[in-house]
Motif scaffolding. Structure first.
Motif, PDB file in Angstrom:
ATOM      1  N   ALA A  16     -28.012 -61.798  31.272  1.00  0.00           N
ATOM      2  CA  ALA A  16     -29.099 -61.965  31.922  1.00  0.00           C
ATOM      3  C   ALA A  16     -29.493 -61.111  33.217  1.00  0.00           C
ATOM      4  O   ALA A  16     -30.013 -61.855  34.347  1.00  0.00           O
ATOM      5  CB  ALA A  16     -29.690 -63.432  32.256  1.00  0.00           C
ATOM      6  N   LYS A  17     -28.919 -60.037  33.248  1.00  0.00           N
ATOM      7  CA  LYS A  17     -29.043 -59.331  34.465  1.00  0.00           C
ATOM      8  C   LYS A  17     -30.511 -58.362  34.348  1.00  0.00           C
ATOM      9  O   LYS A  17     -30.896 -58.234  35.580  1.00  0.00           O
ATOM     10  CB  LYS A  17     -27.969 -58.152  34.220  1.00  0.00           C
ATOM     11  CG  LYS A  17     -27.630 -57.275  35.447  1.00  0.00           C
ATOM     12  CD  LYS A  17     -26.550 -56.339  35.335  1.00  0.00           C
ATOM     13  CE  LYS A  17     -26.375 -55.551  36.635  1.00  0.00           C
ATOM     14  NZ  LYS A  17     -25.128 -54.506  36.543  1.00  0.00           N
ATOM     15  N   TYR A  18     -31.129 -58.135  33.447  1.00  0.00           N
ATOM     16  CA  TYR A  18     -32.222 -57.170  33.440  1.00  0.00           C
ATOM     17  C   TYR A  18     -33.547 -57.822  33.093  1.00  0.00           C
ATOM     18  O   TYR A  18     -33.398 -58.923  32.340  1.00  0.00           O
ATOM     19  CB  TYR A  18     -32.198 -56.253  32.748  1.00  0.00           C
ATOM     20  CG  TYR A  18     -30.985 -55.204  33.122  1.00  0.00           C
ATOM     21  CD1 TYR A  18     -30.819 -54.366  34.273  1.00  0.00           C
ATOM     22  CD2 TYR A  18     -29.983 -55.066  32.442  1.00  0.00           C
ATOM     23  CE1 TYR A  18     -29.997 -53.762  34.773  1.00  0.00           C
ATOM     24  CE2 TYR A  18     -28.813 -53.977  32.599  1.00  0.00           C
ATOM     25  CZ  TYR A  18     -28.793 -53.352  34.031  1.00  0.00           C
ATOM     26  OH  TYR A  18     -27.729 -52.843  34.365  1.00  0.00           O
ATOM     27  N   ARG A  19     -34.718 -57.521  33.703  1.00  0.00           N
ATOM     28  CA  ARG A  19     -35.911 -58.473  33.303  1.00  0.00           C
ATOM     29  C   ARG A  19     -36.392 -57.676  32.134  1.00  0.00           C
ATOM     30  O   ARG A  19     -36.005 -56.538  31.670  1.00  0.00           O
ATOM     31  CB  ARG A  19     -36.901 -58.287  34.424  1.00  0.00           C
ATOM     32  CG  ARG A  19     -37.520 -56.958  34.820  1.00  0.00           C
ATOM     33  CD  ARG A  19     -38.549 -56.521  35.805  1.00  0.00           C
ATOM     34  NE  ARG A  19     -39.764 -57.233  35.365  1.00  0.00           N
ATOM     35  CZ  ARG A  19     -40.651 -57.477  36.055  1.00  0.00           C
ATOM     36  NH1 ARG A  19     -40.686 -56.971  37.388  1.00  0.00           N
ATOM     37  NH2 ARG A  19     -41.925 -58.258  35.824  1.00  0.00           N
ATOM     38  N   GLN A  20     -37.248 -58.315  31.238  1.00  0.00           N
ATOM     39  CA  GLN A  20     -37.941 -57.895  30.162  1.00  0.00           C
ATOM     40  C   GLN A  20     -39.432 -57.144  30.350  1.00  0.00           C
ATOM     41  O   GLN A  20     -40.174 -57.538  31.270  1.00  0.00           O
ATOM     42  CB  GLN A  20     -38.119 -58.884  29.347  1.00  0.00           C
ATOM     43  CG  GLN A  20     -36.934 -59.438  28.732  1.00  0.00           C
ATOM     44  CD  GLN A  20     -37.323 -60.223  27.300  1.00  0.00           C
ATOM     45  OE1 GLN A  20     -37.655 -61.618  27.751  1.00  0.00           O
ATOM     46  NE2 GLN A  20     -36.870 -60.142  26.282  1.00  0.00           N
ATOM     47  N   SER A  21     -39.634 -56.142  29.676  1.00  0.00           N
ATOM     48  CA  SER A  21     -40.888 -55.446  29.925  1.00  0.00           C
ATOM     49  C   SER A  21     -42.067 -56.414  29.162  1.00  0.00           C
ATOM     50  O   SER A  21     -41.938 -56.947  28.179  1.00  0.00           O
ATOM     51  CB  SER A  21     -40.903 -54.307  29.043  1.00  0.00           C
ATOM     52  OG  SER A  21     -42.201 -53.689  28.924  1.00  0.00           O
ATOM     53  N   PRO A  22     -43.197 -56.515  29.862  1.00  0.00           N
ATOM     54  CA  PRO A  22     -44.500 -57.302  29.494  1.00  0.00           C
ATOM     55  C   PRO A  22     -45.074 -56.548  28.510  1.00  0.00           C
ATOM     56  O   PRO A  22     -45.653 -57.134  27.544  1.00  0.00           O
ATOM     57  CB  PRO A  22     -45.174 -57.260  30.609  1.00  0.00           C
ATOM     58  CG  PRO A  22     -44.925 -56.082  31.368  1.00  0.00           C
ATOM     59  CD  PRO A  22     -43.650 -55.911  31.354  1.00  0.00           C
TER      60      PRO A  22
END
Length: 103
Positions: free
Chosen positions: A31-37
């Protein structure tokens, strides 16, 4: 806004964040990176620009050129965004001048 393998998101009122879009099969179990909207792909942060959208687009174009991708179509988009940015700045200046003249 996505340009090839890069995505630009508004970070706050002062800056835009540029991300590298990671492959579809990227394992984000930590869970290191955010997700693209846009499509929920994971985004790796690269740079934050305390500047304008045209500057962030220009930087993405530079990244794409380094990756060996064709950027001609993005140059046209950049020109349109720069023109829009310039006209909005001019309008804001004119509105400020009218406000100051009334005071």
């Amino acid at each position: 806004m996505r340009i090839e393998n890069y995505e630009i998101l508004k970070c706050n009122q002062w800056c835009y964040q540029v991300y590298r879009v990671l492959p579809d099969d990227f394992d984000n179990s930590k869970a290191k990176y955010r997700q693209s909207p846009l499509d929920e792909r994971f985004l790796k942060p690269l740079e934050c620009f305390p500047n304008t959208l045209p500057a962030a687009i220009r930087r993405c174009i530079e990244f794409c050129e380094r990756d060996g991708l064709d950027t001609l179509r993005f140059e046209e988009t950049l020109a349109a965004v720069e023109k829009l940015h310039e006209s909005m700045s001019k309008l804001a200046d004119e509105m400020g001048a009218i406000k100051n003249a009334r005071q």
